[in-house]
Motif scaffolding. Structure first.
Motif, PDB file in Angstrom:
ATOM      1  N   UNK A   1       0.826  -1.209   0.000  1.00  0.00           N
ATOM      2  CA  UNK A   1       0.000   0.000   0.000  1.00  0.00           C
ATOM      3  C   UNK A   1       0.863   1.262   0.000  1.00  0.00           C
ATOM      4  N   UNK A   2       1.936   1.203   0.761  1.00  0.00           N
ATOM      5  CA  UNK A   2       2.774   2.396   0.909  1.00  0.00           C
ATOM      6  C   UNK A   2       3.803   2.564  -0.204  1.00  0.00           C
ATOM      7  N   UNK A   3       4.419   1.437  -0.629  1.00  0.00           N
ATOM      8  CA  UNK A   3       5.531   1.552  -1.567  1.00  0.00           C
ATOM      9  C   UNK A   3       5.289   0.874  -2.922  1.00  0.00           C
ATOM     10  N   UNK A   4       4.129   0.248  -3.085  1.00  0.00           N
ATOM     11  CA  UNK A   4       3.872  -0.507  -4.299  1.00  0.00           C
ATOM     12  C   UNK A   4       4.089   0.270  -5.581  1.00  0.00           C
ATOM     13  N   UNK A   5       3.664   1.514  -5.604  1.00  0.00           N
ATOM     14  CA  UNK A   5       3.782   2.311  -6.831  1.00  0.00           C
ATOM     15  C   UNK A   5       5.231   2.552  -7.231  1.00  0.00           C
ATOM     16  N   UNK A   6       6.140   2.439  -6.272  1.00  0.00           N
ATOM     17  CA  UNK A   6       7.552   2.658  -6.573  1.00  0.00           C
ATOM     18  C   UNK A   6       8.240   1.410  -7.109  1.00  0.00           C
ATOM     19  N   UNK A   7       7.582   0.256  -6.949  1.00  0.00           N
ATOM     20  CA  UNK A   7       8.180  -1.004  -7.424  1.00  0.00           C
ATOM     21  C   UNK A   7       7.264  -1.705  -8.440  1.00  0.00           C
ATOM     22  N   UNK A   8       6.508  -0.881  -9.179  1.00  0.00           N
ATOM     23  CA  UNK A   8       5.666  -1.360 -10.285  1.00  0.00           C
ATOM     24  C   UNK A   8       4.525  -2.273  -9.835  1.00  0.00           C
ATOM     25  N   UNK A   9       4.091  -2.171  -8.580  1.00  0.00           N
ATOM     26  CA  UNK A   9       3.045  -3.057  -8.078  1.00  0.00           C
ATOM     27  C   UNK A   9       1.723  -2.302  -7.974  1.00  0.00           C
ATOM     28  N   UNK A  10       0.739  -2.743  -8.716  1.00  0.00           N
ATOM     29  CA  UNK A  10      -0.588  -2.153  -8.683  1.00  0.00           C
ATOM     30  C   UNK A  10      -1.426  -2.857  -7.617  1.00  0.00           C
ATOM     31  N   UNK A  11      -2.030  -2.079  -6.733  1.00  0.00           N
ATOM     32  CA  UNK A  11      -2.855  -2.674  -5.679  1.00  0.00           C
ATOM     33  C   UNK A  11      -4.029  -3.443  -6.265  1.00  0.00           C
ATOM     34  N   UNK A  12      -4.589  -2.935  -7.363  1.00  0.00           N
ATOM     35  CA  UNK A  12      -5.727  -3.607  -7.997  1.00  0.00           C
ATOM     36  C   UNK A  12      -5.326  -4.982  -8.508  1.00  0.00           C
ATOM     37  N   UNK A  13      -4.139  -5.083  -9.096  1.00  0.00           N
ATOM     38  CA  UNK A  13      -3.679  -6.359  -9.638  1.00  0.00           C
ATOM     39  C   UNK A  13      -3.292  -7.324  -8.518  1.00  0.00           C
ATOM     40  N   UNK A  14      -2.752  -6.782  -7.444  1.00  0.00           N
ATOM     41  CA  UNK A  14      -2.444  -7.624  -6.285  1.00  0.00           C
ATOM     42  C   UNK A  14      -3.742  -8.161  -5.693  1.00  0.00           C
ATOM     43  N   UNK A  15      -4.769  -7.312  -5.648  1.00  0.00           N
ATOM     44  CA  UNK A  15      -6.067  -7.742  -5.118  1.00  0.00           C
ATOM     45  C   UNK A  15      -6.643  -8.865  -5.976  1.00  0.00           C
ATOM     46  N   UNK A  16      -6.442  -8.784  -7.294  1.00  0.00           N
ATOM     47  CA  UNK A  16      -6.904  -9.830  -8.196  1.00  0.00           C
ATOM     48  C   UNK A  16      -6.194 -11.147  -7.889  1.00  0.00           C
ATOM     49  N   UNK A  17      -4.880 -11.066  -7.702  1.00  0.00           N
ATOM     50  CA  UNK A  17      -4.103 -12.257  -7.363  1.00  0.00           C
ATOM     51  C   UNK A  17      -4.502 -12.791  -5.992  1.00  0.00           C
ATOM     52  N   UNK A  18      -4.813 -11.874  -5.075  1.00  0.00           N
ATOM     53  CA  UNK A  18      -5.213 -12.272  -3.724  1.00  0.00           C
ATOM     54  C   UNK A  18      -6.503 -13.076  -3.751  1.00  0.00           C
ATOM     55  N   UNK A  19      -7.447 -12.692  -4.615  1.00  0.00           N
ATOM     56  CA  UNK A  19      -8.710 -13.430  -4.735  1.00  0.00           C
ATOM     57  C   UNK A  19      -8.452 -14.859  -5.185  1.00  0.00           C
ATOM     58  N   UNK A  20      -7.521 -15.022  -6.121  1.00  0.00           N
ATOM     59  CA  UNK A  20      -7.164 -16.362  -6.579  1.00  0.00           C
ATOM     60  C   UNK A  20      -6.549 -17.173  -5.451  1.00  0.00           C
ATOM     61  N   UNK A  21      -5.663 -16.532  -4.693  1.00  0.00           N
ATOM     62  CA  UNK A  21      -5.008 -17.242  -3.598  1.00  0.00           C
ATOM     63  C   UNK A  21      -6.009 -17.601  -2.513  1.00  0.00           C
ATOM     64  N   UNK A  22      -6.931 -16.696  -2.210  1.00  0.00           N
ATOM     65  CA  UNK A  22      -7.944 -16.965  -1.193  1.00  0.00           C
ATOM     66  C   UNK A  22      -8.830 -18.139  -1.603  1.00  0.00           C
ATOM     67  N   UNK A  23      -9.058 -18.269  -2.903  1.00  0.00           N
ATOM     68  CA  UNK A  23      -9.944 -19.330  -3.393  1.00  0.00           C
ATOM     69  C   UNK A  23      -9.234 -20.674  -3.483  1.00  0.00           C
ATOM     70  N   UNK A  24      -7.985 -20.666  -3.980  1.00  0.00           N
ATOM     71  CA  UNK A  24      -7.307 -21.930  -4.267  1.00  0.00           C
ATOM     72  C   UNK A  24      -6.104 -22.227  -3.374  1.00  0.00           C
ATOM     73  N   UNK A  25      -5.734 -21.286  -2.526  1.00  0.00           N
ATOM     74  CA  UNK A  25      -4.598 -21.529  -1.644  1.00  0.00           C
ATOM     75  C   UNK A  25      -3.298 -21.735  -2.411  1.00  0.00           C
ATOM     76  N   UNK A  26      -2.481 -22.635  -1.915  1.00  0.00           N
ATOM     77  CA  UNK A  26      -1.177 -22.874  -2.525  1.00  0.00           C
ATOM     78  C   UNK A  26      -1.299 -23.318  -3.978  1.00  0.00           C
ATOM     79  N   UNK A  27      -2.398 -23.989  -4.319  1.00  0.00           N
ATOM     80  CA  UNK A  27      -2.607 -24.428  -5.701  1.00  0.00           C
ATOM     81  C   UNK A  27      -2.635 -23.244  -6.658  1.00  0.00           C
ATOM     82  N   UNK A  28      -3.034 -22.075  -6.158  1.00  0.00           N
ATOM     83  CA  UNK A  28      -3.084 -20.872  -6.993  1.00  0.00           C
ATOM     84  C   UNK A  28      -1.688 -20.497  -7.498  1.00  0.00           C
TER      85      UNK A  28
END
Length: 198
Positions: A84-111
């Protein structure tokens, strides 16, 4: 970005395998360099006889693993507040991380395995794995298993297309979905067959 992409191609043409490794390490560490670009051109160089197919695959998978580990460690030690604080400086979009997080929440390590075959998500899936502090060795194994089919498919496609390798950039997302679908079907077939034989 197009200028950066052309520079990446230029470096791969000069440095070969090390450039494939570095390019995939950056892509897997959340820098928006399309793997379709890196592997497609690497496949073209295989077509020209300037690269060996197997060595290109190894360089790509190794680079992807290295970048994924960096991303995992950022998630592990920094957590969501760091993004949240430094993502924009290292090319990390919070929206895209949130998308990946949904996959991880659904499938766990299999994601971690499945996401390697999906556009956008594959670049950021290591972060939520780090947030959850999944077992490091399992993370590495799933990352490699997910990276190998995608790497082989794209380099082979670039090799088959030859001088027309850039077509991969326009069909990359569709290709990733096709490879992911084929892999899921194969896994389901394997599981069903194994249960029948049990």
């Amino acid at each position: 970005m197009e200028t950066i992409f052309q520079y990446v191609i230029h470096l791969i043409g000069i440095w070969g395998y090390p450039a494939v490794f570095i390019g995939m390490a950056l892509e897997s560490a959340n820098v928006p360099i399309p793997s379709e670009l890196i592997f497609g051109f690497a496949g073209y160089l295989v077509f020209l006889g300037r690269m060996d197919f197997n060595t290109a695959v190894i360089a790509g998978v190794a680079g992807g693993l290295a970048g994924s580990i960096v991303s995992y460690l950022i998630g592990y030690y920094g957590g969501p507040p760091f993004i949240t604080r430094y993502g924009k400086y290292i090319f990390v979009s919070e929206a895209k991380v949130a998308m990946a997080q949904k996959w991880f929440d659904r499938y766990g390590l299999l994601a971690v395995f499945l996401a390697r075959l999906l556009p956008v998500i594959r670049t950021f899936i290591s972060l939520p794995a780090g947030f959850a502090r999944v077992h490091f060795i399992k993370f590495i194994v799933y990352t490699i298993l997910g990276s190998v089919p995608w790497t082989i498919a794209l380099i082979y496609a670039g090799m088959m297309l030859g001088a027309n390798w850039e077509m991969i950039r326009s069909i990359g997302h569709e290709a990733s979905l096709f490879v992911a679908g084929a892999l899921v079907v194969f896994i389901m077939y394997y599981i069903i067959k194994k249960r029948k034989n049990a």
